[in-house]
Design a protein around this motif. Sequence first.
Motif, PDB file in Angstrom:
ATOM      1  N   GLN A 142      -8.955  15.945 -43.786  1.00 31.61           N
ATOM      2  CA  GLN A 142     -10.332  15.672 -44.209  1.00 31.61           C
ATOM      3  C   GLN A 142     -10.444  15.988 -45.694  1.00 31.61           C
ATOM      4  O   GLN A 142     -10.103  17.080 -46.141  1.00 31.61           O
ATOM      5  CB  GLN A 142     -11.310  16.529 -43.407  1.00 31.61           C
ATOM      6  N   GLN A 193     -13.249  20.257 -45.106  1.00 31.77           N
ATOM      7  CA  GLN A 193     -12.234  19.787 -46.045  1.00 31.77           C
ATOM      8  C   GLN A 193     -10.905  20.497 -45.790  1.00 31.77           C
ATOM      9  O   GLN A 193     -10.851  21.709 -45.618  1.00 31.77           O
ATOM     10  CB  GLN A 193     -12.673  20.039 -47.486  1.00 31.77           C
ATOM     11  N   CYS A 234      -7.320  15.625 -39.213  1.00 28.79           N
ATOM     12  CA  CYS A 234      -8.445  14.906 -38.624  1.00 28.79           C
ATOM     13  C   CYS A 234      -8.016  13.500 -38.202  1.00 28.79           C
ATOM     14  O   CYS A 234      -7.199  12.852 -38.867  1.00 28.79           O
ATOM     15  CB  CYS A 234      -9.567  14.822 -39.661  1.00 28.79           C
ATOM     16  N   PHE A 241      -9.328   9.870 -38.079  1.00 27.85           N
ATOM     17  CA  PHE A 241     -10.371   9.075 -38.719  1.00 27.85           C
ATOM     18  C   PHE A 241     -10.573   7.752 -37.977  1.00 27.85           C
ATOM     19  O   PHE A 241      -9.612   7.032 -37.695  1.00 27.85           O
ATOM     20  CB  PHE A 241     -10.014   8.785 -40.172  1.00 27.85           C
ATOM     21  N   CYS A 301     -13.450  12.200 -37.372  1.00 25.04           N
ATOM     22  CA  CYS A 301     -14.438  11.793 -38.368  1.00 25.04           C
ATOM     23  C   CYS A 301     -14.702  10.302 -38.204  1.00 25.04           C
ATOM     24  O   CYS A 301     -13.779   9.484 -38.299  1.00 25.04           O
ATOM     25  CB  CYS A 301     -13.941  12.087 -39.783  1.00 25.04           C
TER      26      CYS A 301
END
Length: 202
Positions: free
Chosen positions: A11, A17, A21, A23, A66
Motif C-alpha cells: 500500500q 502505507q 495488500c 489491489f 484495497c
Amino acid sequence: MRVTETFVSLQGEGERQGMPCFFLRLSGCNLRCAWCDTEYSFEKGTDRSVDELVKEIADSGLSYVCVTGGEPLLQKEELIPLLEILAAADIHVDIETNGTIPFDDVSAYASICMDVKCPSSGEMSDLSLLSALTENDCVKFVIGDEADYLYMVEVLAAHKPKAPVCITPVFGTDTKWLVETIIAERLPVRFQLQLHKVVNVQ
C-alpha cells in the motif's frame, strides 16, 4: 463488476502505507484530474464475478484489500456483495474514493479513504461527505502548489473531519516547502510520499 486489474503490492498511501495488500482496481471514473496517474482505468475493463474475485483474494493469502479505480463507487451496487463476503471473512477493506459519491452504504464493510480534490486537479469533491467519515477512515489531499495547500487548510478548518489526514505532494514536485510549512504551522496531518513510486513497485 468491470475490473481494470488486480495485483499484490505494498500500500503506497494512507493509514496503512507499507502494508502488503491485494489491489482491486475497478474500471471507470467520473472525474478527469489533471495529474491522474491511472488514466488506463478509464477504459472498459473486464467483467469479473464476485465468486472469481473472492477466490483470487483468498488465493493471495492476504487479509487486506484495497478497492480503487478509477472511481470504485460508480459500481457500488455490484461491489457491496463482495464487501459483505470479505467482511464476514475478517478481511479488512479500504475503498479509495474521489469524494463525489456517498459512501454511507459501504462504510459498514470498509474503511473509506476520501481523496479531496484540490484546485490543481481541475476537479472538486463533495465536501459535505467529510462529515460522514469516522476515525477508522482517512482523508487525503494531493498537493501540487501553494493554492492547493491553502485550499486544504480552509477545508480542514471549515469541516473538521474526524478521520486522520494524509498529505501527499503531486509526484515529482518539490516537497521541501510543503514539509517546512507543515512543521512551521504545526498541522495535525501525516505527510507521505507515494511509497509505491519511491520503491518502484506497482
